[in-house]
Design an enzyme around this catalytic site. Structure first.
Site, PDB file in Angstrom:
ATOM      1  N   LYS A 137       0.803  -1.165   0.127  1.00  0.00           N
ATOM      2  CA  LYS A 137      -0.033  -0.070  -0.070  1.00  0.00           C
ATOM      3  C   LYS A 137       0.788   1.078  -0.164  1.00  0.00           C
ATOM      4  O   LYS A 137       0.654   2.229  -0.541  1.00  0.00           O
ATOM      5  CB  LYS A 137      -0.870   0.047   1.027  1.00  0.00           C
ATOM      6  N   ARG A 183      -9.407   0.964   9.254  1.00  0.00           N
ATOM      7  CA  ARG A 183      -8.935  -0.599   9.363  1.00  0.00           C
ATOM      8  C   ARG A 183     -10.036  -1.091  10.012  1.00  0.00           C
ATOM      9  O   ARG A 183      -9.695  -2.190  10.720  1.00  0.00           O
ATOM     10  CB  ARG A 183      -7.626  -0.340  10.181  1.00  0.00           C
ATOM     11  N   ARG A 188      11.402  -5.592   4.891  1.00  0.00           N
ATOM     12  CA  ARG A 188      11.157  -4.297   4.839  1.00  0.00           C
ATOM     13  C   ARG A 188      12.286  -3.456   5.409  1.00  0.00           C
ATOM     14  O   ARG A 188      12.641  -3.611   6.578  1.00  0.00           O
ATOM     15  CB  ARG A 188       9.821  -3.729   5.204  1.00  0.00           C
ATOM     16  N   ARG A 211      11.514  -1.496  11.129  1.00  0.00           N
ATOM     17  CA  ARG A 211      10.502  -1.066  11.985  1.00  0.00           C
ATOM     18  C   ARG A 211      10.276  -2.096  13.199  1.00  0.00           C
ATOM     19  O   ARG A 211      10.514  -2.994  12.820  1.00  0.00           O
ATOM     20  CB  ARG A 211       9.001  -1.000  11.225  1.00  0.00           C
ATOM     21  N   ARG A 249       0.049  -9.100  13.588  1.00  0.00           N
ATOM     22  CA  ARG A 249      -0.819  -8.184  12.779  1.00  0.00           C
ATOM     23  C   ARG A 249      -1.729  -8.615  11.591  1.00  0.00           C
ATOM     24  O   ARG A 249      -2.665  -8.234  11.109  1.00  0.00           O
ATOM     25  CB  ARG A 249       0.207  -7.105  12.076  1.00  0.00           C
TER      26      ARG A 249
HETATM   27  P1  ADP Z   1       1.371  -1.778   7.424  1.00  0.00           P
HETATM   28  O1  ADP Z   1       1.882  -0.833   6.383  1.00  0.00           O
HETATM   29  O2  ADP Z   1       2.484  -2.943   8.007  1.00  0.00           O
HETATM   30  O3  ADP Z   1      -0.066  -2.161   7.253  1.00  0.00           O
HETATM   31  P2  ADP Z   1       1.069   0.542   9.268  1.00  0.00           P
HETATM   32  O4  ADP Z   1       2.282   1.409   8.996  1.00  0.00           O
HETATM   33  O5  ADP Z   1      -0.210   0.933   8.482  1.00  0.00           O
HETATM   34  O6  ADP Z   1       1.628  -0.883   9.156  1.00  0.00           O
HETATM   35  O7  ADP Z   1       0.487   0.532  10.666  1.00  0.00           O
HETATM   36  C1  ADP Z   1       1.493   0.345  11.864  1.00  0.00           C
HETATM   37  C2  ADP Z   1       0.765   0.228  13.076  1.00  0.00           C
HETATM   38  O8  ADP Z   1       0.234   1.458  13.338  1.00  0.00           O
HETATM   39  C3  ADP Z   1      -0.549  -0.735  13.140  1.00  0.00           C
HETATM   40  O9  ADP Z   1      -0.109  -2.096  13.382  1.00  0.00           O
HETATM   41  C4  ADP Z   1      -1.408  -0.390  14.260  1.00  0.00           C
HETATM   42  O10 ADP Z   1      -0.846  -0.437  15.292  1.00  0.00           O
HETATM   43  C5  ADP Z   1      -1.438   1.122  14.042  1.00  0.00           C
HETATM   44  N1  ADP Z   1      -2.293   1.846  13.077  1.00  0.00           N
HETATM   45  C6  ADP Z   1      -2.098   2.448  11.494  1.00  0.00           C
HETATM   46  N2  ADP Z   1      -3.148   2.778  11.270  1.00  0.00           N
HETATM   47  C7  ADP Z   1      -4.261   2.496  11.840  1.00  0.00           C
HETATM   48  C8  ADP Z   1      -5.422   2.714  12.070  1.00  0.00           C
HETATM   49  N3  ADP Z   1      -6.057   3.034  10.866  1.00  0.00           N
HETATM   50  N4  ADP Z   1      -6.287   2.061  13.177  1.00  0.00           N
HETATM   51  C9  ADP Z   1      -5.686   1.618  14.127  1.00  0.00           C
HETATM   52  N5  ADP Z   1      -4.245   1.427  14.064  1.00  0.00           N
HETATM   53  C10 ADP Z   1      -3.534   1.865  13.229  1.00  0.00           C
HETATM   54  P1  ADP Z   2       2.357  -1.962   3.229  1.00  0.00           P
HETATM   55  O1  ADP Z   2       2.314  -0.364   3.230  1.00  0.00           O
HETATM   56  O2  ADP Z   2       1.018  -2.491   2.635  1.00  0.00           O
HETATM   57  O3  ADP Z   2       2.614  -2.437   4.465  1.00  0.00           O
HETATM   58  P2  ADP Z   2       4.912  -1.412   1.767  1.00  0.00           P
HETATM   59  O4  ADP Z   2       4.445  -0.680   0.607  1.00  0.00           O
HETATM   60  O5  ADP Z   2       5.706  -0.972   2.775  1.00  0.00           O
HETATM   61  O6  ADP Z   2       3.412  -2.467   2.323  1.00  0.00           O
HETATM   62  O7  ADP Z   2       5.774  -2.825   1.191  1.00  0.00           O
HETATM   63  C1  ADP Z   2       6.113  -3.951   2.149  1.00  0.00           C
HETATM   64  C2  ADP Z   2       7.643  -4.445   1.727  1.00  0.00           C
HETATM   65  O8  ADP Z   2       7.277  -5.074   0.482  1.00  0.00           O
HETATM   66  C3  ADP Z   2       8.434  -3.323   1.349  1.00  0.00           C
HETATM   67  O9  ADP Z   2       9.690  -3.836   1.684  1.00  0.00           O
HETATM   68  C4  ADP Z   2       8.285  -2.866  -0.205  1.00  0.00           C
HETATM   69  O10 ADP Z   2       9.878  -2.645  -0.597  1.00  0.00           O
HETATM   70  C5  ADP Z   2       8.014  -4.509  -0.683  1.00  0.00           C
HETATM   71  N1  ADP Z   2       7.226  -4.315  -1.800  1.00  0.00           N
HETATM   72  C6  ADP Z   2       6.332  -3.489  -2.149  1.00  0.00           C
HETATM   73  N2  ADP Z   2       5.833  -3.877  -3.253  1.00  0.00           N
HETATM   74  C7  ADP Z   2       6.309  -4.953  -3.845  1.00  0.00           C
HETATM   75  C8  ADP Z   2       6.052  -5.896  -4.873  1.00  0.00           C
HETATM   76  N3  ADP Z   2       5.230  -5.804  -5.929  1.00  0.00           N
HETATM   77  N4  ADP Z   2       6.885  -7.056  -4.991  1.00  0.00           N
HETATM   78  C9  ADP Z   2       8.038  -7.246  -3.917  1.00  0.00           C
HETATM   79  N5  ADP Z   2       8.080  -6.375  -3.008  1.00  0.00           N
HETATM   80  C10 ADP Z   2       7.508  -5.285  -2.791  1.00  0.00           C
END
Ligand code: ADP
Ligand code: ADP
Ligand code: ZN
Length: 217
Positions: free
Chosen positions: A13, A88, A127, A160, A171
């Site tokens: 995302k 979420r 990541r 992270r 998660r």
């Molecule tokens: P990821 O990209 O791996 O999905 P995020 O960076 O979006 O993770 O979120 C990291 C953490 O921040 C989540 O595990 C949660 O604890 C918190 N968080 C982020 N967005 C939300 C949301 N919309 N509602 C509740 N908690 C959130």
């Molecule tokens: P999210 O925001 O949904 O948690 P990220 O955009 O942070 O996900 O992506 C998670 C990890 O996967 C990062 O290390 C990113 O570089 C990698 N990644 C993202 N898109 C791809 C893809 N199409 N193929 C392989 N790795 C990817």
């Protein structure tokens, strides 16, 4: 253009939102990034949120809804925005709808990015993120040109705290329980489009652009 990117942790995302934001000149709003900023600055909100984040749990709805409400009121969101990691929960989706309606706006596209669990685990454990500009990398799938240094700003990369294997499994469960119901929620509103999130970053970007087709750049 008001867009929501929906998908489990590691679906890509953030990666896709950043490309779209640049292309359409609208902001990426990542509640995760905003919360991590608050944790780093040790604000009262950050202190409250940290325990939930470290445990892989969701931060309470009232906190994140407040963050988004404040962010969406800023002028740079007037022409559109990309929500990445929000909503979420169903309660968050309801709150979003209400706040947009009160400004005469609505969600226009919800794009759900599907990636299988094996790939998610690989993506999350590899990541890395730039300390300076926030650009994301992956140790194997998208490595920086020089080890542990950002291609764009030269700053160092970090992993992270919540990207450990144990927290990540939690998660993914939280996603299934609390966030996956939004797929039905938005498909009932005829807003949902699902794409396969495996393939290259560029291929996935093209799939998203095809959905947004007809929308001017
Ligand atoms: P990821 O990209 O791996 O999905 P995020 O960076 O979006 O993770 O979120 C990291 C953490 O921040 C989540 O595990 C949660 O604890 C918190 N968080 C982020 N967005 C939300 C949301 N919309 N509602 C509740 N908690 C959130
Ligand atoms: P999210 O925001 O949904 O948690 P990220 O955009 O942070 O996900 O992506 C998670 C990890 O996967 C990062 O290390 C990113 O570089 C990698 N990644 C993202 N898109 C791809 C893809 N199409 N193929 C392989 N790795 C990817
Ligand atoms: Zn950087």
């Amino acid at each position: 253009m008001n867009i929501i990117l929906l998908g489990p942790p590691g679906a890509g995302k953030g990666t896709q939102a950043k490309i779209l934001a640049k292309k359409f000149k609208i902001p990426q709003i990542s509640t995760g990034d905003i919360l991590r900023g608050a944790v780093k600055d040790q604000t009262p909100m950050g202190i409250k949120a940290k325990g939930f984040m470290d445990a892989g749990a969701l931060v309470p709805d009232s906190v994140v809804v407040g963050i988004v409400e404040e962010r969406l009121a800023k002028e740079d969101c007037f022409d559109g925005f990309i929500l990445d990691g929000f909503p979420r929960t169903v309660a968050q989706a309801d709150a979003l709808k209400e706040m947009l309606v009160s400004h005469g706006k609505a969600v226009e596209h919800v794009i759900s990015v599907d990636v299988n669990k094996e790939e998610l685990l690989q993506r999350i454990t590899g990541r890395r993120t730039c300390k300076g500009c926030g650009r994301g990398y992956h140790t194997v799938f998208d490595p920086p040109r020089v080890d542990d240094k950002c291609d764009e700003c030269g700053d160092g990369l970090y992993q992270r705290d919540d990207d450990s294997e144990e927290t990540m499994r939690k998660r993914l469960d939280v996603y299934e329980e609390q966030t996956a119901p939004l797929v039905t929620y938005y498909s009932n509103e005829s807003l949902l489009r699902s794409i396969r999130g495996t393939g290259s970053i560029e291929e996935i970007q093209q799939a998203i652009l095809r959905i947004l087709e007809g929308v001017r750049e």
